[in-house]
Write a protein that holds these residues in place. Structure first.
Motif, PDB file in Angstrom:
ATOM      1  N   PHE A 155      -9.407  -1.286   1.834  1.00 52.36           N
ATOM      2  CA  PHE A 155     -10.099   0.022   2.180  1.00 52.36           C
ATOM      3  C   PHE A 155      -8.834   1.033   2.423  1.00 52.36           C
ATOM      4  CE2 PHE A 155      -9.515  -0.222   6.691  1.00 52.36           C
ATOM      5  CZ  PHE A 155      -9.050  -1.534   6.882  1.00 52.36           C
ATOM      6  N   HIS A 156      -9.180   2.282   2.293  1.00 52.92           N
ATOM      7  CA  HIS A 156      -7.950   3.138   2.232  1.00 52.92           C
ATOM      8  C   HIS A 156      -8.556   4.172   3.495  1.00 52.92           C
ATOM      9  CE1 HIS A 156      -4.427   5.506   0.739  1.00 52.92           C
ATOM     10  NE2 HIS A 156      -5.100   6.317   0.896  1.00 52.92           N
ATOM     11  N   HIS A 157      -8.861   3.664   4.690  1.00 50.36           N
ATOM     12  CA  HIS A 157      -9.170   4.688   5.636  1.00 50.36           C
ATOM     13  C   HIS A 157      -8.357   4.218   7.097  1.00 50.36           C
ATOM     14  CE1 HIS A 157     -12.584   5.294   2.790  1.00 50.36           C
ATOM     15  NE2 HIS A 157     -12.088   6.457   3.175  1.00 50.36           N
ATOM     16  N   GLY A 167      -3.982   1.402  -2.120  1.00 53.36           N
ATOM     17  CA  GLY A 167      -4.316   2.889  -2.473  1.00 53.36           C
ATOM     18  C   GLY A 167      -3.014   3.825  -2.200  1.00 53.36           C
ATOM     19  N   ASP A 168      -3.138   5.026  -2.955  1.00 53.22           N
ATOM     20  CA  ASP A 168      -1.811   5.842  -2.883  1.00 53.22           C
ATOM     21  C   ASP A 168      -1.022   5.090  -3.789  1.00 53.22           C
ATOM     22  OD1 ASP A 168      -3.445   7.798  -1.718  1.00 53.22           O
ATOM     23  OD2 ASP A 168      -2.059   7.927   0.250  1.00 53.22           O
ATOM     24  N   LEU A 169      -1.340   4.369  -4.916  1.00 48.30           N
ATOM     25  CA  LEU A 169      -0.430   3.914  -5.927  1.00 48.30           C
ATOM     26  C   LEU A 169       0.392   5.058  -6.409  1.00 48.30           C
ATOM     27  CD1 LEU A 169       0.546   1.824  -7.881  1.00 48.30           C
ATOM     28  CD2 LEU A 169      -1.121   2.494  -9.174  1.00 48.30           C
ATOM     29  N   GLY A 224      -5.302   0.599   3.787  1.00 47.39           N
ATOM     30  CA  GLY A 224      -4.082   1.598   3.243  1.00 47.39           C
ATOM     31  C   GLY A 224      -4.288   2.693   3.954  1.00 47.39           C
ATOM     32  N   HIS A 225      -3.727   3.954   3.817  1.00 50.62           N
ATOM     33  CA  HIS A 225      -3.535   5.175   4.178  1.00 50.62           C
ATOM     34  C   HIS A 225      -2.631   5.539   5.423  1.00 50.62           C
ATOM     35  CE1 HIS A 225      -4.766   9.151   4.220  1.00 50.62           C
ATOM     36  NE2 HIS A 225      -5.795   9.157   5.143  1.00 50.62           N
ATOM     37  N   TRP A 226      -2.590   4.662   6.401  1.00 47.01           N
ATOM     38  CA  TRP A 226      -1.824   4.658   7.664  1.00 47.01           C
ATOM     39  C   TRP A 226      -0.436   4.176   7.055  1.00 47.01           C
ATOM     40  CZ3 TRP A 226      -1.518   6.951  12.187  1.00 47.01           C
ATOM     41  CH2 TRP A 226      -0.740   6.260  12.846  1.00 47.01           C
ATOM     42  N   HIS A 227       0.794   4.942   7.457  1.00 45.79           N
ATOM     43  CA  HIS A 227       1.866   4.542   6.883  1.00 45.79           C
ATOM     44  C   HIS A 227       2.959   3.933   7.524  1.00 45.79           C
ATOM     45  CE1 HIS A 227       1.991   7.902   3.161  1.00 45.79           C
ATOM     46  NE2 HIS A 227       0.848   7.060   3.393  1.00 45.79           N
ATOM     47  N   GLY A 228       2.364   3.184   8.813  1.00 45.87           N
ATOM     48  CA  GLY A 228       3.297   2.344   9.415  1.00 45.87           C
ATOM     49  C   GLY A 228       2.503   0.912   9.430  1.00 45.87           C
ATOM     50  N   THR A 238       0.876  -1.197   0.117  1.00 45.17           N
ATOM     51  CA  THR A 238      -0.075   0.015  -0.014  1.00 45.17           C
ATOM     52  C   THR A 238       1.064   1.337   0.047  1.00 45.17           C
ATOM     53  OG1 THR A 238      -1.888   1.005   1.041  1.00 45.17           O
ATOM     54  CG2 THR A 238      -0.266   0.568   2.475  1.00 45.17           C
ATOM     55  N   ASP A 239       0.182   2.397  -0.290  1.00 49.32           N
ATOM     56  CA  ASP A 239       0.759   3.555  -0.124  1.00 49.32           C
ATOM     57  C   ASP A 239       2.199   3.754  -0.628  1.00 49.32           C
ATOM     58  OD1 ASP A 239      -1.179   3.381   2.163  1.00 49.32           O
ATOM     59  OD2 ASP A 239      -1.022   5.378   1.786  1.00 49.32           O
ATOM     60  N   THR A 240       2.282   3.395  -2.032  1.00 48.88           N
ATOM     61  CA  THR A 240       3.601   3.367  -2.564  1.00 48.88           C
ATOM     62  C   THR A 240       3.844   4.862  -3.436  1.00 48.88           C
ATOM     63  OG1 THR A 240       2.414   2.871  -4.667  1.00 48.88           O
ATOM     64  CG2 THR A 240       3.724   1.040  -3.485  1.00 48.88           C
ATOM     65  N   HIS A 241       2.959   5.931  -3.516  1.00 54.09           N
ATOM     66  CA  HIS A 241       3.124   7.102  -3.502  1.00 54.09           C
ATOM     67  C   HIS A 241       4.028   7.471  -4.735  1.00 54.09           C
ATOM     68  CE1 HIS A 241       1.052   9.097  -0.503  1.00 54.09           C
ATOM     69  NE2 HIS A 241       0.950   7.935   0.080  1.00 54.09           N
ATOM     70  N   LEU A 242       4.179   6.613  -5.815  1.00 55.87           N
ATOM     71  CA  LEU A 242       5.091   6.586  -7.175  1.00 55.87           C
ATOM     72  C   LEU A 242       4.832   8.251  -7.684  1.00 55.87           C
ATOM     73  CD1 LEU A 242       4.314   3.197  -8.831  1.00 55.87           C
ATOM     74  CD2 LEU A 242       6.005   3.784  -7.247  1.00 55.87           C
TER      75      LEU A 242
HETATM   76 MN   LIG Z   1      -0.441   7.553   1.605  1.00 53.69          MN
END
Ligand SMILES: [Mn+2]
Length: 391
Positions: free
Chosen positions: A161-163, A48-50, A190-194, A7-11
């Motif tokens: 989910f992304h919450h 999410g946050d591909l 997803g959405h939580w970065h830890g 999740t959260d790869t923020h490419l």
């Molecule tokens: Mn994110």
């Protein structure tokens, strides 16, 4: 069957406008794809946050498409729910990837239906495994969760989910954990970065966390970055550690110092250089002479560059100028301060809700380089306004 949850790869994200940092995000993503191919993983789930913004650059898109094509050649499907950074107004790049058959976007129209007051999640059945999910938008999110009615299909059931649920973090939560639908084996967050894992109903909630260090909070926690490999027979979750660039935080106590001596103190205390690492210097204390503005930042930055650090960031938020006693900080959370302020302005309940949604969206993009932040904020705020108009 085995699947990867990431999740959260923020490419496309580029910390400090450095190409090296942009490559770091690509590199983490590629490590996951390599692992999936080498270990013959059955499918991949991204929560999410591909991308870091809804409209990524062509370079970012080319990289992503090439990696997804590697998976397609090996017949490893990728399921995804878009994150808060992937959604704009209307269609986004995620829709394009879905149309090209490179991913299956679980929030596409074909995967759900509105029926009376319910949202029926028809999801996707992949070799006996049922997948469905909710994309990472923020407005009216509690109401949306309350209306969810997932299909009862599947031998192994995944809800993506992304919450942030309240079990992860009360202060930053989007929804109470109890709003998650029941009767799933795996709740892919997803959405939580830890990294976070807990039991829920008959299944488990898992957040693998982001694949790179996005902000100071993540860096300070000093936790490794992971993706997860899940065995659907046993529901066992294996954390696979990603190789990421070293981030070092040095806190320097400047209490009682003259501003002109701060640079030398930093240089003395940093000590050994770690080549190519990102260095974070946090200054604290109360200066006795001079002001924060008089600190010779260039002296520090030139020295760290000569020592081979990739980049250095200096934070002065905890440092105070002479004669300014530290004020007892308000213990309220930003969310509480926001709400109190808006209530005191005598706004209507729905106006307060709209305002808080907007503030939350703006907060989500703060700390990013300005162009990305602007794009994202504008896209998402437009979305909230359009929705607000509908309701
Ligand atoms: Mn994110």
């Amino acid at each position: 069957m085995k699947f990867i949850h990431l999740t959260d790869t923020h490419l496309g994200r580029k910390d400090g406008n450095l190409d090296e940092r942009k490559k770091d995000y690509f590199n983490s993503f590629k490590q996951v794809i390599d692992y999936a191919i080498e270990n013959k993983i059955n499918f991949i789930l991204h929560t999410g946050d591909l991308f870091d913004k809804a409209r990524p650059s062509i370079k970012t898109l080319v990289f992503t498409v090439k990696q997804l094509e590697r998976l397609k050649r090996k017949k490893i499907p990728v399921f995804l729910v878009p994150g808060s950074h992937d959604v704009g107004v209307g269609e986004t790049v995620v829709t394009l990837l879905h149309e090209l058959n490179l991913i299956k976007n679980l929030s596409e129209k074909k995967y759900y239906r509105n029926e009376e007051n319910k949202i029926i999640l028809d999801g996707e059945l992949f070799e006996g495994i049922f997948l469905c999910g909710v994309l990472g938008k923020r407005s009216n999110i509690e109401e949306i969760y309350k209306r969810l009615k997932p299909s009862e299909k599947g031998d192994y059931r995944i809800f993506a989910f992304h919450h942030i649920v309240s079990d992860v973090n009360e202060k930053f939560s989007d929804i109470p954990t109890s709003l998650l639908p029941k009767n799933f084996d795996y709740y892919a967050g997803g959405h939580w970065h830890g990294f976070f894992k807990t039991n829920y109903d008959k299944g488990i909630i898992v957040y693998p966390g982001s694949t790179e260090y996005n902000d100071l909070r993540e860096i300070e926690k000093d936790e490794a970055k992971f993706f997860c490999v899940v065995d659907t027979e046993t529901n066992a979750v294996e954390k696979i550690k990603l190789k990421t660039r070293k981030h070092i935080v040095k806190e320097i106590d400047c209490d009682g110092l003259d501003a002109k001596d701060v640079a030398d103190k930093c240089i003395n205390e940093i000590g050994e250089a770690i080549p190519n690492a990102v260095l974070i210097i946090k200054l604290k204390g109360i200066l006795t002479k001079g002001t924060k503005a008089e600190i010779d930042r260039n002296k520090i930055l030139n020295w760290t560059r000569d020592k081979g650090f990739l980049t250095t960031r200096i934070y002065i938020g905890n440092l105070e100028n002479p004669g300014k006693p530290s004020v007892g900080r308000d213990k309220k959370t930003p969310k509480e301060i926001e709400r109190e302020y808006l209530e005191n302005q005598k706004y209507e309940k729905n106006e307060i809700k709209l305002a808080r949604d907007m503030i939350s969206l703006l907060g989500d993009v703060s700390g990013k380089e300005s162009e990305a932040a602007k794009d994202n904020a504008i896209e998402q705020i437009k979305g909230v306004l359009i929705e607000n108009k509908k309701n």
